[in-house]
Design a protein around this motif. Structure first.
Motif, short mmCIF file in Angstrom:
data_model
loop_
_atom_site.label_atom_id
_atom_site.label_comp_id
_atom_site.label_asym_id
_atom_site.label_seq_id
_atom_site.Cartn_x
_atom_site.Cartn_y
_atom_site.Cartn_z
N VAL A 15 40.03 38.42 30.73
CA VAL A 15 40.89 39.32 31.49
C VAL A 15 40.43 40.76 31.33
O VAL A 15 40.39 41.53 32.31
N THR A 16 40.05 41.14 30.12
CA THR A 16 39.54 42.49 29.89
C THR A 16 38.31 42.77 30.74
O THR A 16 38.17 43.83 31.35
N THR A 17 37.41 41.79 30.80
CA THR A 17 36.20 41.94 31.63
C THR A 17 36.56 42.08 33.09
O THR A 17 36.00 42.92 33.81
N ALA A 18 37.52 41.28 33.56
CA ALA A 18 37.94 41.35 34.97
C ALA A 18 38.55 42.71 35.28
O ALA A 18 38.30 43.29 36.35
N ILE A 19 39.34 43.24 34.35
CA ILE A 19 39.95 44.56 34.56
C ILE A 19 38.87 45.62 34.68
O ILE A 19 38.89 46.47 35.59
N LYS A 20 37.92 45.59 33.77
CA LYS A 20 36.86 46.62 33.80
C LYS A 20 35.97 46.46 35.03
O LYS A 20 35.54 47.47 35.62
N ASP A 21 35.69 45.24 35.43
CA ASP A 21 34.88 45.04 36.64
C ASP A 21 35.58 45.60 37.87
O ASP A 21 34.96 46.25 38.71
N GLU A 22 36.89 45.36 37.98
CA GLU A 22 37.64 45.90 39.12
C GLU A 22 37.71 47.42 39.04
O GLU A 22 37.60 48.11 40.06
N ALA A 23 37.86 47.95 37.84
CA ALA A 23 37.89 49.41 37.68
C ALA A 23 36.56 50.01 38.11
O ALA A 23 36.54 51.07 38.76
N ARG A 24 35.45 49.36 37.77
CA ARG A 24 34.14 49.87 38.20
C ARG A 24 34.01 49.82 39.73
O ARG A 24 33.42 50.71 40.33
N ARG A 25 34.55 48.78 40.32
CA ARG A 25 34.52 48.70 41.79
C ARG A 25 35.30 49.87 42.39
O ARG A 25 34.86 50.49 43.37
N GLN A 26 36.43 50.20 41.80
CA GLN A 26 37.21 51.32 42.29
C GLN A 26 36.52 52.65 42.03
O GLN A 26 36.61 53.58 42.85
N LEU A 27 35.81 52.76 40.91
CA LEU A 27 35.03 53.97 40.67
C LEU A 27 34.01 54.18 41.78
O LEU A 27 33.82 55.29 42.27
N ALA A 28 33.33 53.10 42.16
CA ALA A 28 32.31 53.19 43.21
C ALA A 28 32.93 53.57 44.55
O ALA A 28 32.33 54.32 45.33
N ALA A 29 34.13 53.06 44.80
CA ALA A 29 34.76 53.30 46.10
C ALA A 29 35.46 54.65 46.17
O ALA A 29 35.40 55.35 47.20
N ASP A 30 36.14 55.03 45.09
CA ASP A 30 37.04 56.19 45.17
C ASP A 30 36.76 57.28 44.15
O ASP A 30 37.34 58.36 44.23
N GLY A 31 35.92 57.02 43.15
CA GLY A 31 35.66 58.00 42.12
C GLY A 31 36.62 57.88 40.96
O GLY A 31 37.72 57.33 41.08
N ALA A 32 36.19 58.44 39.82
CA ALA A 32 36.97 58.29 38.58
C ALA A 32 38.32 58.98 38.66
O ALA A 32 39.30 58.51 38.07
N ALA A 33 38.40 60.09 39.38
CA ALA A 33 39.65 60.84 39.43
C ALA A 33 40.78 60.04 40.07
O ALA A 33 41.96 60.29 39.80
N VAL A 47 50.87 41.99 37.34
CA VAL A 47 51.91 43.02 37.31
C VAL A 47 51.43 44.11 36.36
O VAL A 47 50.68 43.85 35.41
N SER A 48 51.85 45.35 36.63
CA SER A 48 51.36 46.48 35.84
C SER A 48 51.67 46.31 34.37
O SER A 48 50.85 46.66 33.50
N SER A 49 52.84 45.78 34.06
CA SER A 49 53.22 45.64 32.65
C SER A 49 52.26 44.72 31.91
O SER A 49 52.00 44.91 30.71
N ALA A 50 51.70 43.73 32.60
CA ALA A 50 50.74 42.83 31.96
C ALA A 50 49.43 43.55 31.68
O ALA A 50 48.82 43.38 30.62
N LEU A 51 48.99 44.39 32.62
CA LEU A 51 47.74 45.12 32.42
C LEU A 51 47.86 46.11 31.27
O LEU A 51 46.90 46.33 30.52
N TYR A 52 49.05 46.69 31.10
CA TYR A 52 49.23 47.67 30.03
C TYR A 52 49.04 47.06 28.64
O TYR A 52 48.83 47.78 27.66
N ARG A 53 49.15 45.75 28.54
CA ARG A 53 48.89 45.12 27.25
C ARG A 53 47.41 45.17 26.88
O ARG A 53 47.05 45.02 25.72
N TYR A 54 46.57 45.36 27.88
CA TYR A 54 45.13 45.46 27.64
C TYR A 54 44.68 46.91 27.54
O TYR A 54 43.85 47.26 26.70
N PHE A 55 45.21 47.74 28.43
CA PHE A 55 44.88 49.16 28.45
C PHE A 55 46.18 49.94 28.64
O PHE A 55 46.71 49.97 29.76
N PRO A 56 46.69 50.56 27.59
CA PRO A 56 48.00 51.22 27.68
C PRO A 56 48.06 52.38 28.67
O PRO A 56 49.16 52.75 29.12
N SER A 57 46.92 52.95 29.01
CA SER A 57 46.92 54.08 29.94
C SER A 57 45.61 54.10 30.72
O SER A 57 44.63 53.44 30.35
#
Length: 248
Positions: A15-33, A47-57
């Motif tokens: 799940v952590t890998t999937a989250i980071k892979d999707e985040a990288r896709r969003q970085l490429a599309a929209d930028g880090a900001a 759900v957002s609450s589930a993701l927060y268990r992996y990355f609180p912010s």
């Protein structure tokens, strides 16, 4: 480790890998900001609450992505340095520089994350420092080997810069002369400037054969650091343990 505990650990890694892979896709599309935990969760069907268990912010996720990027770059540079282990300092210097460029061209959005514009509202924590230092440690090691072996040409150092040069040397490489550390830091910055200019289009309609240009430019950086033409003569404290011929 129990079977159930092992399965949970593997699931968390996946799940952590999937989250980071999707985040990288969003970085490429929209930028880090514009990176958003809610958007990442939505794309993954979480759900957002589930993701927060992996990355609180968002900042925690950004930090993980930054460390991954630095580590990936460091691994590429270290592999190139290892492949050139039997060569002289100049060849190893160029091999590492070329590995940095190749990695950047293959990972432009990750390069932008670590060497592009700062992300508004984000300050990288100290946990990013070990990964960020991997390439720099290679350059310091190459210069140190030259200094202890064939020697280095010692650049001049303005008197008003010596206190800062001595501070940098104490922090980064106490066994190297302050004037060498000063030009090494400048060369490090110029390397990333060269890569960034190419990556972000600043060389368009200026430099056509960019590979040849880059190789020449980083060779000049090596020259400035003193890797190419040490002063001739027997070993002395101005050049290192044993000078006498060009480092190659």
């Amino acid at each position: 480790m129990s079977t159930a505990h092992g399965a949970r650990a593997r699931a968390r890694i996946e799940v952590t890998t999937a989250i980071k892979d999707e985040a990288r896709r969003q970085l490429a599309a929209d930028g880090a900001a514009r990176l958003s935990l809610r958007a990442v969760a939505r794309e993954l069907g979480m759900v957002s609450s589930a993701l927060y268990r992996y990355f609180p912010s968002r900042d925690d996720l950004l930090t993980a992505l930054i460390i991954d990027a630095y580590d990936s770059l460091g691994e590429a540079a270290e592999a190139a340095h290892g492949a050139a282990a039997g060569s002289g300092p100049l060849q190893r210097w160029i091999a590492v520089c070329e590995a940095v460029r190749r990695w950047a061209l293959g990972h432009p959005h990750e390069y932008a994350l670590i060497y592009g514009s700062p992300v508004p509202g984000y300050t990288a924590p100290d946990t990013t420092v070990p990964a960020a230092a991997r390439v720099g440690r290679l350059f310091i090691g190459i210069v140190r080997d030259a200094y202890r072996g064939l020697g280095l040409a010692r650049p001049s150092l303005p008197a008003d810069l010596r206190p800062e040069a001595e501070r940098m040397a104490a922090d980064l490489a106490p066994d190297l002369p302050p004037e060498v550390v000063t030009v090494l830091v400048a060369a490090w910055a110029q390397l990333y400037g060269l890569v960034g200019f190419e990556l972000f289009g600043q060389f368009n309609r200026v430099v056509e054969d960019r590979e040849a240009f880059f190789r020449h430019a980083v060779g000049q950086l090596a020259h400035g650091v003193g890797l190419v033409y040490p002063q001739s003569g027997p070993a002395d404290p101005q050049t290192g343990p044993a000078a006498g011929k060009p480092v190659s």
